[in-house]
Design a protein around this motif. Structure first.
Motif, short mmCIF file in Angstrom:
data_model
loop_
_atom_site.label_atom_id
_atom_site.label_comp_id
_atom_site.label_asym_id
_atom_site.label_seq_id
_atom_site.Cartn_x
_atom_site.Cartn_y
_atom_site.Cartn_z
N ALA A 1 3.57 -4.20 -5.57
CA ALA A 1 2.47 -3.47 -6.20
C ALA A 1 1.12 -3.99 -5.69
N ALA A 2 0.99 -5.30 -5.58
CA ALA A 2 -0.26 -5.88 -5.10
C ALA A 2 -0.52 -5.55 -3.64
N SER A 3 0.56 -5.45 -2.86
CA SER A 3 0.40 -5.17 -1.44
C SER A 3 0.14 -3.69 -1.15
N ASN A 4 0.60 -2.81 -2.02
CA ASN A 4 0.52 -1.38 -1.74
C ASN A 4 -0.66 -0.69 -2.41
N THR B 1 3.84 6.51 6.71
CA THR B 1 3.02 6.25 5.54
C THR B 1 3.05 4.75 5.18
N ARG B 2 2.09 4.32 4.40
CA ARG B 2 2.01 2.92 4.02
C ARG B 2 3.22 2.50 3.21
N LEU B 3 3.66 3.36 2.28
CA LEU B 3 4.82 3.02 1.45
C LEU B 3 6.08 2.93 2.30
N ARG B 4 6.26 3.83 3.24
CA ARG B 4 7.44 3.77 4.11
C ARG B 4 7.40 2.54 4.99
N LEU B 5 6.23 2.19 5.48
CA LEU B 5 6.10 0.96 6.25
C LEU B 5 6.45 -0.26 5.41
N LEU B 6 5.96 -0.26 4.19
CA LEU B 6 6.17 -1.41 3.31
C LEU B 6 7.65 -1.62 3.01
N VAL C 1 -6.65 -8.25 -9.41
CA VAL C 1 -5.97 -8.62 -10.66
C VAL C 1 -4.52 -8.97 -10.40
N LEU C 2 -3.84 -8.14 -9.60
CA LEU C 2 -2.42 -8.39 -9.32
C LEU C 2 -2.23 -9.66 -8.50
N HIS C 3 -3.16 -9.96 -7.62
CA HIS C 3 -3.06 -11.19 -6.83
C HIS C 3 -3.29 -12.43 -7.68
N LEU D 1 6.01 -14.20 -1.48
CA LEU D 1 6.20 -12.90 -0.86
C LEU D 1 4.86 -12.25 -0.50
N LEU D 2 3.84 -12.44 -1.32
CA LEU D 2 2.53 -11.87 -1.02
C LEU D 2 1.97 -12.44 0.28
N ARG D 3 2.06 -13.76 0.45
CA ARG D 3 1.57 -14.38 1.68
C ARG D 3 2.36 -13.87 2.88
N SER D 4 3.68 -13.74 2.71
CA SER D 4 4.50 -13.27 3.81
C SER D 4 4.21 -11.81 4.14
N LEU D 5 3.99 -10.99 3.13
CA LEU D 5 3.66 -9.58 3.36
C LEU D 5 2.34 -9.44 4.11
N GLU D 6 1.36 -10.24 3.71
CA GLU D 6 0.07 -10.17 4.39
C GLU D 6 0.19 -10.55 5.86
N GLY D 7 1.05 -11.53 6.16
CA GLY D 7 1.24 -11.90 7.56
C GLY D 7 1.93 -10.81 8.37
N VAL D 8 2.93 -10.16 7.78
CA VAL D 8 3.66 -9.11 8.50
C VAL D 8 2.80 -7.87 8.70
N TRP D 9 1.92 -7.57 7.75
CA TRP D 9 1.06 -6.39 7.88
C TRP D 9 0.20 -6.45 9.14
N HIS D 10 -0.11 -7.66 9.61
CA HIS D 10 -0.98 -7.81 10.78
C HIS D 10 -0.21 -7.96 12.08
N GLN D 11 1.09 -7.78 12.03
CA GLN D 11 1.89 -7.87 13.26
C GLN D 11 1.67 -6.63 14.13
N PRO D 12 1.72 -6.80 15.46
CA PRO D 12 1.47 -5.65 16.36
C PRO D 12 2.45 -4.50 16.16
N PHE D 13 3.73 -4.79 15.85
CA PHE D 13 4.68 -3.69 15.72
C PHE D 13 4.38 -2.83 14.50
N ILE D 14 3.73 -3.40 13.48
CA ILE D 14 3.33 -2.61 12.32
C ILE D 14 2.20 -1.65 12.71
#
Length: 321
Positions: free
Chosen positions: A128-131, A223-228, A140-142, A201-214
């Motif tokens: 929820a916090a990532s999306n 879409t963002r939800l499908r990517l997530l 607030v969620l973070h 998981l939040l820290r890990s999600l933030e790191g993966v979001w910035h990967q080139p393949f994303i």
């Protein structure tokens, strides 16, 4: 070096480390209990109004080898433990293995319920916090995981008792009867663990979001939800395996407080009562059980890593070569 040889070498190494951890936990707990100033025999015999007979104290000390030097007591206890004989309780005379077998199912049900609840709540909060697209809601969620980690277990338990048992009688305040008696204790244990899961998981999600393949997948129109759910979460979830051992350790430690607050029978309550009267065989049995669970969980996590990421297998192969 072949892949099979590498796997066998790694397995042997991890098993040797597991045996060492079990021995170290057993030895340290034995030494800590030995240096305590109180005498378990005297505590047991002086529970009544009268004073214990010195001859009776000496006889019972001889039965439990408490009249022997430290090294002799340790050797006898360790030898029996290696034969899977954990001895008898000084307070009740019952076999320690039987007491643990009777208490373990209730604690296992509590720990597993809390573990599943913590994983579900932690993952949902992190997703929820990532999306979310709202900056305020995201902030607030973070902040919720940090708040959850700071809350003491006993305080959460007392608060849930006040709200959902005494104030609004939805769940029983104590006991082991039925699934309803499991809800509040499991929630008490799950909140801090869920906060830890969400933080990692939040820290890990933030790191993966910035990967080139994303970025490449996003350019293709996903879409963002499908990517997530389809790409970010599977790659970000691997660090949660590392947390499995820590979470299990926290659940075992928290069960002592939780089972005491909710008057539940279990390993935690057994450990608390045994420590209070210095019942050495029972405390040693609880330590062995907790250390065994901790070691097995971490061993399973280590063996599961290569199944999720083949790069780990190659790195270990080069390390052992």
């Amino acid at each position: 070096m072949t892949r099979g040889t590498t796997a066998r070498g790694y397995l042997v190494t991890r098993l040797a480390q597991a045996v060492f951890v079990l021995w170290a936990a057993y030895t340290l707990s034995f030494l800590i209990l030995y240096i305590l100033p109180s005498d378990p025999i005297s505590i047991m015999l002086n529970q009544g109004d009268g004073q214990a007979d010195p001859a009776q104290v000496a006889a019972l000390r001889a039965v439990y080898h408490l009249d022997q030097p430290l090294i002799v007591q340790y050797g006898i206890a360790l030898g029996h433990a290696l034969m899977l004989d954990l001895g008898h309780s000084i307070q009740t005379g019952q076999p320690v293995a039987g007491m643990l077998a009777q208490a373990a199912p209730a604690t296992a049900a509590l720990a597993l319920t809390a573990l599943v609840s913590a994983l579900v709540l932690g993952v949902l909060l992190a997703l929820a916090a990532s999306n979310t697209r709202s900056p305020r809601l995201r902030q607030v969620l973070h902040s919720l995981p940090s708040l959850g980690v700071c809350l003491p277990t006993f305080w959460i338990g007392l608060l849930l008792l006040q709200w959902l048992s005494f104030g609004w009688p939805l769940f029983p305040a104590m006991g082991n009867e039925g699934w309803r008696s499991l809800v509040l204790p499991a929630a008490t244990l799950a909140v801090p663990s869920a906060a830890t899961v969400a933080q990692v998981l939040l820290r890990s999600l933030e790191g993966v979001w910035h990967q080139p393949f994303i970025h490449a997948l996003r350019a293709k129109g996903l879409t963002r939800l499908r990517l997530l759910l389809g790409h970010v979460l599977p790659n970000a979830a691997i660090p949660l395996l590392t947390m499995a051992g820590l979470i299990m350790g926290n659940l075992l430690a928290g069960s002592v407080v939780t089972e005491t607050v909710f008057s539940r029978e279990g390993v935690g309550r057994l450990a608390q009562s045994a420590v209070a009267v210095k019942d050495i065989p029972v405390v040693q049995g609880v330590v062995v059980l907790a250390a065994t669970v901790f070691v097995l969980v971490n061993l399973a996590v280590d063996l599961a890593y290569p199944l999720l990421d083949a790069r780990i297998t190659r790195q270990r192969g080069r390390a052992l070569a």
